[in-house]
Design a protein around this motif. Structure first.
Motif, PDB file in Angstrom:
ATOM      1  N   MET A 166      62.872 162.511  82.399  1.00 15.90           N
ATOM      2  CA  MET A 166      63.604 162.269  83.645  1.00 15.90           C
ATOM      3  C   MET A 166      64.160 160.836  83.683  1.00 15.90           C
ATOM      4  O   MET A 166      65.277 160.612  84.143  1.00 15.90           O
ATOM      5  CB  MET A 166      62.706 162.544  84.857  1.00 15.90           C
ATOM      6  CG  MET A 166      62.372 164.025  84.983  1.00 15.90           C
ATOM      7  SD  MET A 166      61.391 164.537  86.441  1.00 15.90           S
ATOM      8  CE  MET A 166      60.392 163.175  86.840  1.00 15.90           C
ATOM      9  N   TYR A 167      63.402 159.886  83.184  1.00 18.68           N
ATOM     10  CA  TYR A 167      63.845 158.490  83.126  1.00 18.68           C
ATOM     11  C   TYR A 167      65.117 158.374  82.271  1.00 18.68           C
ATOM     12  O   TYR A 167      66.094 157.738  82.678  1.00 18.68           O
ATOM     13  CB  TYR A 167      62.721 157.626  82.557  1.00 18.68           C
ATOM     14  CG  TYR A 167      63.121 156.225  82.162  1.00 18.68           C
ATOM     15  CD1 TYR A 167      63.435 155.265  83.126  1.00 18.68           C
ATOM     16  CD2 TYR A 167      63.160 155.844  80.825  1.00 18.68           C
ATOM     17  CE1 TYR A 167      63.787 153.969  82.762  1.00 18.68           C
ATOM     18  CE2 TYR A 167      63.511 154.558  80.452  1.00 18.68           C
ATOM     19  CZ  TYR A 167      63.820 153.624  81.424  1.00 18.68           C
ATOM     20  OH  TYR A 167      64.177 152.348  81.061  1.00 18.68           O
ATOM     21  N   ILE A 168      65.110 159.024  81.111  1.00 21.37           N
ATOM     22  CA  ILE A 168      66.268 158.964  80.210  1.00 21.37           C
ATOM     23  C   ILE A 168      67.482 159.648  80.856  1.00 21.37           C
ATOM     24  O   ILE A 168      68.596 159.125  80.782  1.00 21.37           O
ATOM     25  CB  ILE A 168      65.926 159.581  78.834  1.00 21.37           C
ATOM     26  CG1 ILE A 168      64.941 158.671  78.098  1.00 21.37           C
ATOM     27  CG2 ILE A 168      67.178 159.811  77.994  1.00 21.37           C
ATOM     28  CD1 ILE A 168      64.359 159.252  76.826  1.00 21.37           C
ATOM     29  N   GLU A 169      67.257 160.797  81.471  1.00 17.85           N
ATOM     30  CA  GLU A 169      68.366 161.479  82.157  1.00 17.85           C
ATOM     31  C   GLU A 169      68.977 160.581  83.234  1.00 17.85           C
ATOM     32  O   GLU A 169      70.195 160.495  83.374  1.00 17.85           O
ATOM     33  CB  GLU A 169      67.904 162.800  82.763  1.00 17.85           C
ATOM     34  CG  GLU A 169      67.722 163.893  81.746  1.00 17.85           C
ATOM     35  CD  GLU A 169      67.224 165.203  82.372  1.00 17.85           C
ATOM     36  OE1 GLU A 169      66.978 165.262  83.597  1.00 17.85           O
ATOM     37  OE2 GLU A 169      67.075 166.174  81.604  1.00 17.85           O
ATOM     38  N   GLY A 170      68.140 159.897  83.987  1.00 17.10           N
ATOM     39  CA  GLY A 170      68.624 158.985  85.019  1.00 17.10           C
ATOM     40  C   GLY A 170      69.395 157.813  84.422  1.00 17.10           C
ATOM     41  O   GLY A 170      70.439 157.417  84.934  1.00 17.10           O
ATOM     42  N   LYS A 171      68.877 157.274  83.333  1.00 22.58           N
ATOM     43  CA  LYS A 171      69.554 156.163  82.647  1.00 22.58           C
ATOM     44  C   LYS A 171      70.924 156.601  82.126  1.00 22.58           C
ATOM     45  O   LYS A 171      71.881 155.842  82.197  1.00 22.58           O
ATOM     46  CB  LYS A 171      68.718 155.649  81.465  1.00 22.58           C
ATOM     47  CG  LYS A 171      67.565 154.771  81.822  1.00 22.58           C
ATOM     48  CD  LYS A 171      68.036 153.447  82.282  1.00 22.58           C
ATOM     49  CE  LYS A 171      67.581 152.325  81.409  1.00 22.58           C
ATOM     50  NZ  LYS A 171      67.938 151.041  82.047  1.00 22.58           N
ATOM     51  N   LYS A 172      70.996 157.826  81.603  1.00 20.65           N
ATOM     52  CA  LYS A 172      72.274 158.329  81.060  1.00 20.65           C
ATOM     53  C   LYS A 172      73.334 158.419  82.152  1.00 20.65           C
ATOM     54  O   LYS A 172      74.489 158.084  81.937  1.00 20.65           O
ATOM     55  CB  LYS A 172      72.089 159.706  80.410  1.00 20.65           C
ATOM     56  CG  LYS A 172      71.581 159.654  79.001  1.00 20.65           C
ATOM     57  CD  LYS A 172      71.527 161.051  78.409  1.00 20.65           C
ATOM     58  CE  LYS A 172      71.048 160.991  76.977  1.00 20.65           C
ATOM     59  NZ  LYS A 172      70.946 162.316  76.379  1.00 20.65           N
ATOM     60  N   LYS A 173      72.907 158.866  83.340  1.00 18.90           N
ATOM     61  CA  LYS A 173      73.852 159.004  84.453  1.00 18.90           C
ATOM     62  C   LYS A 173      74.397 157.648  84.891  1.00 18.90           C
ATOM     63  O   LYS A 173      75.536 157.545  85.337  1.00 18.90           O
ATOM     64  CB  LYS A 173      73.184 159.702  85.640  1.00 18.90           C
ATOM     65  CG  LYS A 173      72.960 161.179  85.416  1.00 18.90           C
ATOM     66  CD  LYS A 173      72.245 161.815  86.593  1.00 18.90           C
ATOM     67  CE  LYS A 173      71.929 163.268  86.291  1.00 18.90           C
ATOM     68  NZ  LYS A 173      71.100 163.875  87.325  1.00 18.90           N
ATOM     69  N   LEU A 174      73.570 156.620  84.753  1.00 17.55           N
ATOM     70  CA  LEU A 174      73.974 155.282  85.191  1.00 17.55           C
ATOM     71  C   LEU A 174      74.664 154.469  84.090  1.00 17.55           C
ATOM     72  O   LEU A 174      75.204 153.407  84.362  1.00 17.55           O
ATOM     73  CB  LEU A 174      72.757 154.502  85.699  1.00 17.55           C
ATOM     74  CG  LEU A 174      72.033 155.097  86.910  1.00 17.55           C
ATOM     75  CD1 LEU A 174      70.758 154.315  87.208  1.00 17.55           C
ATOM     76  CD2 LEU A 174      72.949 155.108  88.127  1.00 17.55           C
ATOM     77  N   ALA A 175      74.605 154.970  82.858  1.00 16.27           N
ATOM     78  CA  ALA A 175      75.168 154.218  81.718  1.00 16.27           C
ATOM     79  C   ALA A 175      76.684 154.123  81.859  1.00 16.27           C
ATOM     80  O   ALA A 175      77.375 155.128  81.977  1.00 16.27           O
ATOM     81  CB  ALA A 175      74.790 154.899  80.407  1.00 16.27           C
TER      82      ALA A 175
END
Length: 181
Positions: A35-44
């Protein structure tokens, strides 16, 4: 529970590298990281964000691989000598159990060979051990409790337990002619 961050993941990786045992991580670690990585991807948005994501992916993969190797080694030790790991997540516990069961099934082959040999080979030498340091009580592969032991104590232990303790430098083995006892 600690919040997932790049620094937190690096800390876990460093702890995994330093320890022979599995380090303590939250039971939902892998799901939280996903979930952390998915969130980071959205903000990248920038190139540096993509680089950080690749670094996070590399760190998580290293953590996973280190823990996987340790779990497999613990499954081998459990199949041979009953040593059980701690600090497993629920996913890792399932993986450990599957590997352990497979190894136990495979060890039946060795048990059959040993039992075939026992009828033909007379044991003339008995292997005893001397403890090189104090050691707490433990349950042997045969289900018996051994110890606690003080430095210099002599004991007869099951072969698999002897091998593990000798490899860790806890005991020294010596042979005794059992035909004279």
């Amino acid at each position: 529970m600690e919040v997932i961050s790049f620094e937190y993941l690096r800390k876990i990786l460093n702890e995994e590298k330093k320890s022979q045992n599995l380090t303590k991580i939250p039971d939902d670690f892998y799901e939280t990281v996903r979930m952390y990585i998915e969130g980071k991807k959205k903000l990248a948005k920038e190139k540096k964000d993509e680089i950080e994501l690749r670094n996070i992916e590399r760190i998580v993969e290293n953590i996973f691989n280190l823990r996987e190797r340790k779990i497999i080694n613990f499954a081998i030790m459990a199949a041979r000598a009953g040593v059980q790991p701690s600090n497993l997540t629920s996913e890792e516990r399932q993986f450990f159990q599957k590997v352990f069961e497979t190894l136990k099934e495979r060890r039946v082959i060795l048990d059959k060979i040993k039992s075939a040999l026992e009828g033909e080979v007379k044991k003339e030498v008995e292997i005893l051990v001397v403890f090189k340091q104090d050691f707490p009580a433990f349950v042997g592969i045969d289900g018996q409790t051994y110890g606690p032991f003080k430095k210099g104590d002599i004991a007869k232990l099951p072969e698999e337990n002897r091998k593990i303790l000798a490899s860790k430098g806890v005991i020294e083995e010596f042979a005794v002619d059992s035909s004279s006892t």
